[in-house]
Structure formats: structure tokens, C-alpha cells
Design a protein around this motif. Structure first.
Motif, PDB file in Angstrom:
ATOM      1  N   GLY A  83       0.844  -1.201   0.000  1.00  0.00           N
ATOM      2  CA  GLY A  83       0.000   0.000   0.000  1.00  0.00           C
ATOM      3  C   GLY A  83       0.872   1.241   0.000  1.00  0.00           C
ATOM      4  O   GLY A  83       1.955   1.250  -0.569  1.00  0.00           O
ATOM      5  N   THR A  84       0.380   2.286   0.662  1.00  0.00           N
ATOM      6  CA  THR A  84       1.143   3.523   0.795  1.00  0.00           C
ATOM      7  C   THR A  84       2.017   3.412   2.029  1.00  0.00           C
ATOM      8  O   THR A  84       1.575   2.912   3.062  1.00  0.00           O
TER       9      THR A  84
ATOM     10  N   ILE B 237      -1.220   6.210   9.073  1.00  0.00           N
ATOM     11  CA  ILE B 237      -1.826   7.296   8.294  1.00  0.00           C
ATOM     12  C   ILE B 237      -3.329   7.392   8.545  1.00  0.00           C
ATOM     13  O   ILE B 237      -3.967   8.342   8.155  1.00  0.00           O
TER      14      ILE B 237
ATOM     15  N   HIS C 227      -5.458  10.640  12.924  1.00  0.00           N
ATOM     16  CA  HIS C 227      -5.519  12.082  12.696  1.00  0.00           C
ATOM     17  C   HIS C 227      -4.454  12.811  13.502  1.00  0.00           C
ATOM     18  O   HIS C 227      -3.729  13.648  12.981  1.00  0.00           O
TER      19      HIS C 227
ATOM     20  N   TYR D 278       0.035  10.929   9.072  1.00  0.00           N
ATOM     21  CA  TYR D 278       0.578  11.087   7.721  1.00  0.00           C
ATOM     22  C   TYR D 278       1.957  11.740   7.776  1.00  0.00           C
ATOM     23  O   TYR D 278       2.891  11.305   7.102  1.00  0.00           O
TER      24      TYR D 278
ATOM     25  N   SER E 236       6.572   1.315  -3.107  1.00  0.00           N
ATOM     26  CA  SER E 236       5.208   1.268  -2.565  1.00  0.00           C
ATOM     27  C   SER E 236       4.211   0.843  -3.628  1.00  0.00           C
ATOM     28  O   SER E 236       4.505   0.900  -4.827  1.00  0.00           O
ATOM     29  N   ASN E 237       3.019   0.464  -3.152  1.00  0.00           N
ATOM     30  CA  ASN E 237       1.920   0.051  -4.034  1.00  0.00           C
ATOM     31  C   ASN E 237       2.323  -1.058  -5.000  1.00  0.00           C
ATOM     32  O   ASN E 237       1.900  -1.066  -6.157  1.00  0.00           O
TER      33      ASN E 237
ATOM     34  N   CYS F 192     -14.289   5.136   8.767  1.00  0.00           N
ATOM     35  CA  CYS F 192     -13.518   6.253   9.311  1.00  0.00           C
ATOM     36  C   CYS F 192     -14.451   7.390   9.729  1.00  0.00           C
ATOM     37  O   CYS F 192     -15.012   8.081   8.868  1.00  0.00           O
TER      38      CYS F 192
ATOM     39  N   THR G 228     -13.687  10.194  11.406  1.00  0.00           N
ATOM     40  CA  THR G 228     -13.159  11.546  11.197  1.00  0.00           C
ATOM     41  C   THR G 228     -13.251  11.940   9.714  1.00  0.00           C
ATOM     42  O   THR G 228     -13.359  13.110   9.394  1.00  0.00           O
ATOM     43  N   CYS G 229     -13.192  10.941   8.817  1.00  0.00           N
ATOM     44  CA  CYS G 229     -13.256  11.264   7.376  1.00  0.00           C
ATOM     45  C   CYS G 229     -14.682  11.576   6.942  1.00  0.00           C
ATOM     46  O   CYS G 229     -14.920  12.527   6.200  1.00  0.00           O
TER      47      CYS G 229
ATOM     48  N   GLN H 275      -1.101  18.270   0.851  1.00  0.00           N
ATOM     49  CA  GLN H 275       0.360  18.020   0.864  1.00  0.00           C
ATOM     50  C   GLN H 275       0.658  16.762   0.054  1.00  0.00           C
ATOM     51  O   GLN H 275       0.922  15.700   0.634  1.00  0.00           O
ATOM     52  N   THR H 276       0.553  16.876  -1.253  1.00  0.00           N
ATOM     53  CA  THR H 276       0.865  15.729  -2.115  1.00  0.00           C
ATOM     54  C   THR H 276       1.861  16.179  -3.171  1.00  0.00           C
ATOM     55  O   THR H 276       2.129  17.379  -3.313  1.00  0.00           O
TER      56      THR H 276
ATOM     57  N   ARG I 170      -9.305  15.183   1.400  1.00  0.00           N
ATOM     58  CA  ARG I 170      -8.566  15.883   2.455  1.00  0.00           C
ATOM     59  C   ARG I 170      -7.293  15.090   2.719  1.00  0.00           C
ATOM     60  O   ARG I 170      -7.040  14.087   2.059  1.00  0.00           O
ATOM     61  N   MET I 171      -6.508  15.515   3.692  1.00  0.00           N
ATOM     62  CA  MET I 171      -5.314  14.729   4.046  1.00  0.00           C
ATOM     63  C   MET I 171      -5.721  13.692   5.094  1.00  0.00           C
ATOM     64  O   MET I 171      -5.149  13.638   6.188  1.00  0.00           O
ATOM     65  N   GLY I 172      -6.697  12.899   4.778  1.00  0.00           N
ATOM     66  CA  GLY I 172      -7.216  11.918   5.738  1.00  0.00           C
ATOM     67  C   GLY I 172      -6.859  10.499   5.344  1.00  0.00           C
ATOM     68  O   GLY I 172      -6.325  10.246   4.262  1.00  0.00           O
TER      69      GLY I 172
ATOM     70  N   VAL J 288      -5.376   9.744   1.569  1.00  0.00           N
ATOM     71  CA  VAL J 288      -3.921   9.677   1.376  1.00  0.00           C
ATOM     72  C   VAL J 288      -3.500   8.455   0.545  1.00  0.00           C
ATOM     73  O   VAL J 288      -2.677   8.586  -0.369  1.00  0.00           O
ATOM     74  N   PRO J 289      -4.067   7.266   0.807  1.00  0.00           N
ATOM     75  CA  PRO J 289      -3.664   6.118  -0.016  1.00  0.00           C
ATOM     76  C   PRO J 289      -3.982   6.310  -1.508  1.00  0.00           C
ATOM     77  O   PRO J 289      -3.232   5.831  -2.363  1.00  0.00           O
TER      78      PRO J 289
ATOM     79  N   GLY K 117      -1.413   8.437  -3.006  1.00  0.00           N
ATOM     80  CA  GLY K 117      -0.194   7.617  -3.140  1.00  0.00           C
ATOM     81  C   GLY K 117      -0.245   6.747  -4.392  1.00  0.00           C
ATOM     82  O   GLY K 117       0.731   6.650  -5.133  1.00  0.00           O
ATOM     83  N   VAL K 118      -1.407   6.155  -4.630  1.00  0.00           N
ATOM     84  CA  VAL K 118      -1.587   5.322  -5.827  1.00  0.00           C
ATOM     85  C   VAL K 118      -1.395   6.178  -7.082  1.00  0.00           C
ATOM     86  O   VAL K 118      -0.706   5.791  -8.031  1.00  0.00           O
TER      87      VAL K 118
ATOM     88  N   GLU L 163       2.199   6.958  -7.714  1.00  0.00           N
ATOM     89  CA  GLU L 163       2.909   5.778  -8.237  1.00  0.00           C
ATOM     90  C   GLU L 163       2.590   5.545  -9.716  1.00  0.00           C
ATOM     91  O   GLU L 163       3.441   5.102 -10.475  1.00  0.00           O
TER      92      GLU L 163
END
Lengths: 314, 114
Positions: free
Chosen positions: A37-38, A44, A47, A61, A80-81, A136, A138-139, B3-4, B31-33, B37-38, B41-42, B45
Motif C-alpha cells: 500500500g502507501t 496514516i 488524525h 501522515y 510502494s503500491n 472512518c 473523522t473522514c 500536501q501531495t 482531504r489529508m485523511g 492519502v492512499p 499515493g496510488v 505511483e
């Protein structure tokens, strides 16, 4: 055909794997981290981290990025990935194939594949992910302003997140499969004292139903097997974690919870193969314990490589 | 700002420009959640491999992100990020919540065939 030789290959790029990468690379061992993954793993998902010694407060993060950059600064290679498509961990020189094409080899391996959130694995769960089902709070909590939601689970995460979701939702129903909660007493009390929270105990969701988005769930009482239907806007699932050990289950010894069995030096049942982090058998799973595991496994791998002087580099 | 290492879309006008000037555009609006984030990232890549696709991100909470949030294809979405794939300026696919490398590649390969 081997594409590249390393001293150690670390499988998994969470805090344990990244820490191992930092220690090994700093000791001038040629190190590769392979991550499906990442980089960062489960941190990550966090929060804010306020209990990592030396740092008052940081997002998961950001902490993951610092660890990743630290490992890279010492020369560690991180991919990664990627998809790990084959492994041979039993020979003296071990190999890992990724994406069905590239093959890497090393005399020592550290497995730090971590864990992941458990799914319910019932009909409709995949279909409504992001359309009513979330993992999630918070998301996605703010999508459920003034809505009626369910939280599934009975541990600390479930009860704490249920309380936090009452900031948005008009009602939160906790559905838990057992008669009692597994959470700390204070978390249970806080949930029980919240007027927006109600409880359906000894019950499981067995199906999610809707058209474009989730509309209702079918709930089964575990004692009577009676089925009931409940109209609902959203469901948050917090039923714990499971180790990511499916790909190694026939290679290294696992316990009955599918966690990797290790000795005090974090060596697995195979010489030269170490394990660290949330995928190993242990009681406490914290970032700090993962980091400690990564350190121990790295030191073990270093000693193994130096003592055996295996001629990996053909 | 996110932040990417992706190119950011900062406004509705930016979005319009990107989907007008590029045949294939993937926009991850989040968001940066932990669920977002994954996906960034993908995308990072895949960027070197999918050179015929413009990979972009957009801050979900910026007012101009309504251009993504209010798309008919995103109706019923209740999980971050909202990821939208544009082909010749039109929505070719849209997903809600976290997506794996395989899921993203499957959409790229079908929506943005070379």
C-alpha cells in the motif's frame, strides 16, 4: 532471474518496517522495503498522535513521511503500491517477486505486513462502501449531519467513535454481536450516558440494502435468530483488526489468530526471517511497540547477515 | 492546500482548463485523511506509467470543489475522497471512498484506453 540483490528485504512499510529500514540502512546494509500500500501503514489512519515520545503532536501522515524520508536518507530503497506475487523464504538466499516480473533476493527478510480493519463480509458491504458504509468517523462523519446511523462493534474504537459521531448524527445505534462490550469501562459509560446513543446487543448486520446508496440493514438477533429490518442513512464499522498474513500462512508458523509466531529476537520459524509490528503475536499494538519491534528485528537481521556471510551477491 | 506531489486544482476555472486541455484526467477530491492519502499515493505511483493521463488533486473543502461535489455522478457519495475520471471533458467514471491500486488501474485501463 534476479533483478537486484539486497542484504535485507523488508516486506511492509508501516512504522515497524520503516524503522527496520532506518536501522539497516544506517548500518550500511543494502535494504529494500516492499509495500503493498502507501508507506506508513495504519498510522496514516490516525488524525493526531499525541503519545509518541519526543513529539508533542503530529498527524499520522506527517510522522509516516518523516520516517520514510529518514529511511531514504540513509539509502534505503522503498517501493510502494507493489503486488508481491511470489516468495521463497526457506532457502539461504531468499527471493521476493513483485508485479509478476521483478525478482529481488536477500539472505534475510523482515515481515512487517501489519494489519487491517476487519470487514463484516456480508452482502452489500462492498457495494455501499462510500455510499453509506464507512470505516472512518473523522473522514466521513460530516456526511451524516442530522442523519440516523449505526456503529457496529463493541470495543474501544467503536464506542469512542460512536460518541464522536453524535456531533453530527441525530441518532447513533450501536449494534454489537455480544452481550457485553469489550471496551474500557469509562468508554462504555460515556456511550451509555449519551442521550443520542442506543444499543442493539447480541445482534449482527447480515445484509445492506439500497439502490444508489444505503437505505436499510437486516439485523439478526444472535440468541433468537429473529430478523429485523432497520431504515438507516449510514453504518460505521469498527470491529477490530486482523493481521495481514494470508500470503505467508503456509510459509512461516502462525498462531490460531493468524499472527506470526516469533521468539524474543523476533525470529520466525525460518532461519533468517524475522517479523515485526502488528502482524506478530503480541498483546499491545501501538506505534511505539511497532517501532521497538522494527529495531529488534533489524538488529537480529544484521547479526544474522554478518554471522552467516551468505554469498548473496553473485 | 493538499500536501501531495500531485498537481493541485485550485479553482473551478482550473478544473475546467485541465479537463479541456487534457483528454484524460483523474481528479481526486479529498482531504489529508486516512481514506484519501492512499489514493493520492496510488496516483503518484501510477503517474510515470500512465503518461496519457493527467493526475490531479483538489481540496474537498475549498468552495470551488463544488464543481466536483455537485456532479450528478457523485450524488449519493458519502465517503472521501470523491475521485472523478474525465474523458474529453465528460465524466467517464466516479468513485467514493478509498480505492486500491488494482481498482484505480482497472478504471484507468477501461476509461482511458490508449
Amino acid at each position: 532471474m534476479i533483478n537486484e540483490y539486497f542484504d535485507t528485504i523488508v516486506i511492509g512499510g508501516g512504522p515497524a518496517g520503516l524503522t527496520a529500514g532506518i536501522y539497516l540502512s544506517r548500518a550500511k546494509l543494502k535494504t529494500l522495503i516492499l509495500n503493498e500500500g502507501t508507506a506508513g501503514g495504519q498510522i496514516i489512519l490516525t488524525h493526531e498522535i499525541a503519545n509518541y515520545p519526543g513529539i508533542e503532536s503530529i498527524s499520522g501522515y506527517q510522522l509516516a513521511n518523516v520516517m520514510k524520508n529518514q529511511a531514504k536518507s540513509f539509502g534505503c530503497t522503498i517501493k510502494s503500491n507493489v503486488k508481491i506475487t511470489a516468495m521463497n523464504l526457506t532457502d539461504d538466499v531468499k527471493t521476493v517477486e513483485i508485479n509478476n516480473k521483478e525478482v529481488y533476493s536477500a539472505p534475510s527478510i523482515i515481515i512487517s505486513t501489519g494489519g487491517r480493519s476487519r470487514n463484516l463480509n456480508v452482502p452489500g458491504e462492498d457495494k455501499f462502501k462510500g455510499k453509506g458504509i464507512s470505516y472512518c468517523a473523522t473522514c466521513d462523519g460530516d456526511f451524516f449531519q442530522d442523519k440516523n446511523i449505526i456503529v457496529v462493534g463493541g470495543g474501544n474504537s467503536a464506542l469512542e467513535e460512536a460518541v464522536s459521531l453524535t456531533k453530527y448524527a441525530s441518532s447513533v445505534t450501536i449494534v454489537h454481536q455480544f452481550e457485553n462490550f469489550q471496551a474500557f469501562e469509562h468508554a462504555v459509560e460515556e456511550a451509555q450516558n449519551n442521550p443520542k446513543i442506543s444499543f442493539i446487543m447480541e445482534s449482527k448486520i447480515i445484509e445492506f440494502i439500497g439502490d444508489n446508496s444505503l437505505e436499510k440493514v437486516i439485523i439478526e438477533n444472535q440468541s433468537t435468530h429473529e430478523l429485523s429490518e432497520m431504515n438507516i442513512d449510514g453504518v460505521f464499522i469498527f470491529i477490530g483488526y486482523q493481521p495481514n498474513t494470508e500470503s505467508i500462512k503456509d510459509i512461516v508458523a502462525l498462531n490460531d489468530r493468524n499472527e506470526i509466531v516469533v521468539n524474543e529476537n523476533l525470529q520466525t520459524s525460518i532461519q533468517g526471517v524475522f517479523a515485526a509490528g502488528d502482524s506478530i503475536q503480541k498483546r499491545y499494538r501501538q506505534i511505539t511497540t511497532a517501532v521497538a519491534d522494527g529495531t529488534i528485528a533489524a538488529l537480529g537481521a544484521m547479526e544474522y547477515v554478518n554471522n552467516n556471510k551468505i554469498l548473496n551477491h553473485a | 492546500m493538499l500536501q501531495t506531489n500531485l498537481k493541485h486544482i485550485l479553482s473551478e476555472a482550473d478544473l475546467k482548463k485541465e479537463i479541456t486541455e487534457n483528454e484524460n484526467v483523474m481528479v481526486c477530491c479529498g482531504r489529508m485523511g486516512p481514506m484519501c492519502v492512499p489514493v493520492y499515493g496510488v496516483m503518484e505511483e501510477l503517474q510515470p506509467e500512465y503518461t496519457h493521463v493527467a493526475f490531479r488533486d483538489m481540496e474537498f473543502d475549498s468552495p470551488d470543489a463544488k464543481a466536483i461535489r455537485n456532479l450528478p455522478e457523485c450524488r449519493g457519495f458519502a465517503g472521501l475522497p470523491f475521485t472523478v475520471y474525465f474523458k474529453n471533458g465528460k465524466v467517464a467514471n466516479a468513485t467514493s471512498s478509498i480505492q486500491s491500486m488494482d481498482q484505480v488501474k482497472a478504471i484507468l485501463d477501461s476509461a482511458f484506453k490508449k
